[in-house]
Design an enzyme around this catalytic site. Structure first.
Site, PDB file in Angstrom:
ATOM      1  N   ASP A   7       0.882  -1.167   0.000  1.00 42.70           N
ATOM      2  CA  ASP A   7       0.000   0.000   0.000  1.00 42.70           C
ATOM      3  C   ASP A   7       0.918   1.214   0.000  1.00 42.70           C
ATOM      4  OD1 ASP A   7      -2.305   1.599   0.153  1.00 42.70           O
ATOM      5  OD2 ASP A   7      -2.208   1.642   2.330  1.00 42.70           O
ATOM      6  N   GLU A  67      -1.078  -1.210  -5.036  1.00 40.13           N
ATOM      7  CA  GLU A  67      -2.331  -0.519  -5.325  1.00 40.13           C
ATOM      8  C   GLU A  67      -2.120   0.570  -6.368  1.00 40.13           C
ATOM      9  OE1 GLU A  67      -5.891   0.593  -2.502  1.00 40.13           O
ATOM     10  OE2 GLU A  67      -4.303   2.106  -2.337  1.00 40.13           O
ATOM     11  N   ASP A 140      -2.837   0.934   6.780  1.00 41.08           N
ATOM     12  CA  ASP A 140      -2.005   0.707   5.589  1.00 41.08           C
ATOM     13  C   ASP A 140      -1.520  -0.743   5.526  1.00 41.08           C
ATOM     14  OD1 ASP A 140      -1.299   3.864   4.952  1.00 41.08           O
ATOM     15  OD2 ASP A 140      -1.369   3.393   7.095  1.00 41.08           O
TER      16      ASP A 140
END
Length: 167
Positions: A7, A67, A140
């Site tokens: 992330d 991501e 996260d």
């Protein structure tokens, strides 16, 4: 197959390493890379890059899942996170790893079964999939594990598609 989910961020980069063993997903390690606020941006990017290289060397993933970014408000934040995402991808590519990129919608769909799921739903499913005693913190880290789970599921699906396509 070992997958490292990422992330991306500039202040906090969540990471999660999982092993896919048959139909089981087994957590290997998870945590975050943190950089200090009020530090020069270039130094923060170097910290993110160097830490990523160390994580790859230590956990030896077969693939990286990261991501894709979606921002609709703060351009300054978007630029810094995009730069961090770039150095994370660079670290992986330099190690010869394949990269899977997923939108938040794809991750939610893969983990919860619903692309507009709430963050709490995703976190609870991560906990269930990986048989964890608690939801990983900060958010996260849970997001990074969700991204790794998404990639593991996508890799299995792609393998099945390839098997069907064989003459």
């Amino acid at each position: 197959m070992r997958v490292m989910g990422i992330d991306p961020g500039i202040a906090i980069v969540g990471f999660g390493v999982i092993d896919k063993q048959g139909s089981r997903l087994v957590p290997v390690q998870y945590g975050c890379i943190q950089t200090e606020a009020h530090t020069d941006g270039a130094l923060r990017l170097k910290t993110v890059y160097d830490s990523m290289v160390q994580l790859i060397d230590k956990y030896k993933p077969d693939a990286i899942a990261i991501e894709k970014l979606f921002f609709n408000r703060n351009v300054t934040t978007a630029m810094a996170v995009s730069q961090a995402r770039g150095v994370l991808i660079l670290a992986a590519v330099q190690q010869g790893l394949s990269i899977g990129e997923y939108t938040p919608l794809q991750v939610k769909q893969a983990v919860v079964g619903y692309g507009k799921a709430e963050k709490k739903q995703v976190q609870e499913m991560v906990k269930l999939f990986l048989h964890l005693s608690a939801v990983p913190k900060p958010d996260d880290v849970a997001d990074a594990l969700a991204i790794a789970i998404c990639h593991a599921h996508s890799a299995v699906l792609q393998q099945k598609i390839n098997e069907v396509r064989k003459p």
